[in-house]
Design an enzyme around this catalytic site. Structure first.
Site, PDB file in Angstrom:
ATOM      1  N   HIS A 199     -17.458 -14.788  -7.624  1.00 30.11           N
ATOM      2  CA  HIS A 199     -16.939 -14.723  -6.252  1.00 30.11           C
ATOM      3  C   HIS A 199     -16.937 -16.065  -5.518  1.00 30.11           C
ATOM      4  CE1 HIS A 199     -21.175 -14.794  -5.118  1.00 30.11           C
ATOM      5  NE2 HIS A 199     -20.801 -15.020  -3.873  1.00 30.11           N
TER       6      HIS A 199
HETATM    7  C1  UD1 Z   1     -20.440 -14.937   1.563  1.00 24.62           C
HETATM    8  C2  UD1 Z   1     -21.414 -16.102   1.590  1.00 24.62           C
HETATM    9  C3  UD1 Z   1     -21.960 -16.362   0.206  1.00 24.62           C
HETATM   10  C4  UD1 Z   1     -22.514 -15.099  -0.424  1.00 24.62           C
HETATM   11  C5  UD1 Z   1     -21.463 -14.007  -0.360  1.00 24.62           C
HETATM   12  C6  UD1 Z   1     -21.990 -12.696  -0.915  1.00 24.62           C
HETATM   13  C7  UD1 Z   1     -20.846 -17.804   3.275  1.00 24.62           C
HETATM   14  C8  UD1 Z   1     -20.329 -19.172   3.476  1.00 24.62           C
HETATM   15  N1  UD1 Z   1     -20.766 -17.334   2.030  1.00 24.62           N
HETATM   16  O1  UD1 Z   1     -19.334 -15.349   0.756  1.00 24.62           O
HETATM   17  O2  UD1 Z   1     -23.007 -17.313   0.293  1.00 24.62           O
HETATM   18  O3  UD1 Z   1     -22.862 -15.367  -1.761  1.00 24.62           O
HETATM   19  O4  UD1 Z   1     -21.077 -13.811   1.004  1.00 24.62           O
HETATM   20  O5  UD1 Z   1     -20.989 -11.732  -1.007  1.00 24.62           O
HETATM   21  O6  UD1 Z   1     -21.320 -17.192   4.201  1.00 24.62           O
HETATM   22  N2  UD1 Z   1     -13.759  -9.910   2.510  1.00 24.62           N
HETATM   23  C9  UD1 Z   1     -13.328  -8.606   2.570  1.00 24.62           C
HETATM   24  N3  UD1 Z   1     -14.197  -7.662   3.030  1.00 24.62           N
HETATM   25  C10 UD1 Z   1     -15.470  -7.948   3.391  1.00 24.62           C
HETATM   26  C11 UD1 Z   1     -15.889  -9.275   3.336  1.00 24.62           C
HETATM   27  C12 UD1 Z   1     -15.037 -10.255   2.881  1.00 24.62           C
HETATM   28  O7  UD1 Z   1     -12.197  -8.299   2.241  1.00 24.62           O
HETATM   29  O8  UD1 Z   1     -16.209  -7.017   3.778  1.00 24.62           O
HETATM   30  C13 UD1 Z   1     -12.840 -10.949   1.976  1.00 24.62           C
HETATM   31  C14 UD1 Z   1     -12.011 -11.647   3.012  1.00 24.62           C
HETATM   32  O9  UD1 Z   1     -10.763 -11.961   2.418  1.00 24.62           O
HETATM   33  C15 UD1 Z   1     -12.791 -12.936   3.254  1.00 24.62           C
HETATM   34  C16 UD1 Z   1     -13.356 -13.221   1.867  1.00 24.62           C
HETATM   35  O10 UD1 Z   1     -13.622 -11.940   1.300  1.00 24.62           O
HETATM   36  O11 UD1 Z   1     -12.022 -13.964   3.750  1.00 24.62           O
HETATM   37  C17 UD1 Z   1     -14.600 -14.044   1.867  1.00 24.62           C
HETATM   38  O12 UD1 Z   1     -15.599 -13.458   2.708  1.00 24.62           O
HETATM   39  P1  UD1 Z   1     -16.690 -14.399   3.438  1.00 24.62           P
HETATM   40  O13 UD1 Z   1     -17.655 -13.571   4.190  1.00 24.62           O
HETATM   41  O14 UD1 Z   1     -15.991 -15.490   4.174  1.00 24.62           O
HETATM   42  O15 UD1 Z   1     -17.440 -15.119   2.253  1.00 24.62           O
HETATM   43  P2  UD1 Z   1     -17.938 -14.571   0.850  1.00 24.62           P
HETATM   44  O16 UD1 Z   1     -17.069 -15.169  -0.194  1.00 24.62           O
HETATM   45  O17 UD1 Z   1     -18.161 -13.110   0.838  1.00 24.62           O
END
Ligand code: UD1
Length: 352
Positions: A199
């Site tokens: 991820h």
């Molecule tokens: C975040 C953390 C990372 C952790 C990970 C665990 C930061 C910088 N990164 O990364 O350290 O390892 O969480 O999962 O805080 N999205 C959804 N639904 C959700 C959440 C996210 O669709 O419920 C999608 C969206 O397109 C979003 C992308 O996932 O833009 C990334 O989500 P984000 O919370 O920005 O970071 P993670 O990659 O999950």
């Protein structure tokens, strides 16, 4: 006050919430809303019996600065209103950094759980988040001796306490409870398979690299269950990279119990998640970590975990013989959360 927002933080919150309740400590829980899908958020609260957050800021996804900035602005009135004796920030996500900056700006004592971890890779968003949070905190709660060493090297020894790893608390309790009641996972509880999760932006955002990782997994001689994080799903669709190819079967993000059950039964784990490397180590399942470095360096001992950044070397690592050397207990015995609460109480009393 605990502030959480992303999946691994909910796992860490569970033992803290239970230890706070057992100690009779008033515990106000804020969910920033960084993760919001049912499978990324609510299922963890239900399954790990964490009380519903007192408030959910509903911040959602955005660029790093926009997401962190929104959280910071929205946390301020909540912290002002509640005025907790301690704010507890968890791990290294954008929710962690917003919590830290907000608490110090309005002079509320800040404790950082999982302090002192370092990848020394400044290209990772988590590295900035954890360094900035440690240096803002009044109390750094470290999970390991290695973490304590980093805090000392950065001049933070006087504010640091070794408490152990709270993820070990919840893992050991969950593994025990799974013996009596299985999790209802989409992955069979027995069989010969690999569990994979990918991820991190460093692995998902460059199409050449993502394709190389998927192709390596697809060529595995045994089935690979790939639990697909929303970022992986979004990026693979954007790059037009099919995930369910060759040996790969994709499954939605697993609940915590489903994950622990699947890893317990797996032959091997391939991941770029920090938490999962450690969970596999604790469960005695060899792991290949698709990164150039790890914060959880203890897992590398006796090659229980191997770092493989080059996708063309992935399968060779997966096929290495299972280590025979015993694992020590670098993450504690599963009582870290009680130690965290005790440390917060003692530190608060000593200031009165
Ligand atoms: C975040 C953390 C990372 C952790 C990970 C665990 C930061 C910088 N990164 O990364 O350290 O390892 O969480 O999962 O805080 N999205 C959804 N639904 C959700 C959440 C996210 O669709 O419920 C999608 C969206 O397109 C979003 C992308 O996932 O833009 C990334 O989500 P984000 O919370 O920005 O970071 P993670 O990659 O999950």
């Amino acid at each position: 006050m605990s502030v959480v927002g992303a999946r691994p933080q909910f796992v860490k919150l569970a033992p803290i919430a239970h230890a706070a309740a057992a100690a009779g400590v008033e515990h106000f829980v804020v969910h920033t809303g960084q993760h919001y899908d049912e499978r990324m958020s609510e299922s963890f609260f239900d399954e790990l019996q964490i009380p519903t957050p007192d408030i959910n800021l509903g911040v959602g996804s955005a660029s790093h600065a926009a997401q962190t900035g929104r959280m910071l602005a929205d946390l301020e009135p909540v912290m002002q209103d509640v005025r907790p004796d301690w704010v507890l920030a968890y791990g290294d996500t954008n929710s962690t950094l917003a919590t830290a900056v907000c608490a110090v700006k309005i002079h509320i004592p800040l404790a950082h759980l999982e302090a002192g971890l370092r990848s020394f890779n400044r290209g990772m968003p988590e590295e900035h988040n954890r360094v900035l949070t440690d240096h803002s905190a009044d109390l750094c709660l470290a999970p390991t001796w290695n973490a304590m060493g980093h805090l000392r090297d950065e001049g933070l020894a006087a504010r640091s306490v070794l408490v152990g790893d709270v993820m070990t608390d919840v893992l050991l309790a969950t593994a025990e409870s799974l013996r009596d009641s299985p999790s209802g996972s989409p992955i069979p509880p027995t069989g010969d398979y690999i569990i994979a999760t990918i991820h991190r932006p460093a692995n998902t955002d460059d199409p050449m690299r993502l394709r190389a990782i998927v192709e390596a997994l697809a060529a595995s001689p045994v089935r690979v269950y790939l639990a697909a994080h929303p970022r992986l799903v979004a990026k693979s669709a954007h790059h037009r990279i099919e995930l369910a190819v060759g040996a790969i079967t994709t499954v939605p993000p697993l609940s915590y119990r489903q994950l622990v059950q699947a890893v317990t039964a797996a032959r091997h784990v391939v991941t770029d998640s920090g938490g999962l490397q450690k969970e596999a180590f604790l469960l005695g399942v060899p792991t290949t970590t698709v990164r150039p470095e790890t914060e959880w360096v203890e897992t590398l001992e006796h090659s229980w975990n191997e770092l493989v950044n080059d996708p063309s070397r992935l399968l060779a690592s997966v096929e290495r013989p299972r280590p025979t050397a015993a694992r020590g207990k670098p993450y504690g015995e599963g009582h870290a959360a009680a130690m965290v609460i005790e440390t917060l109480i003692q530190a608060f009393r000593s200031k009165l």
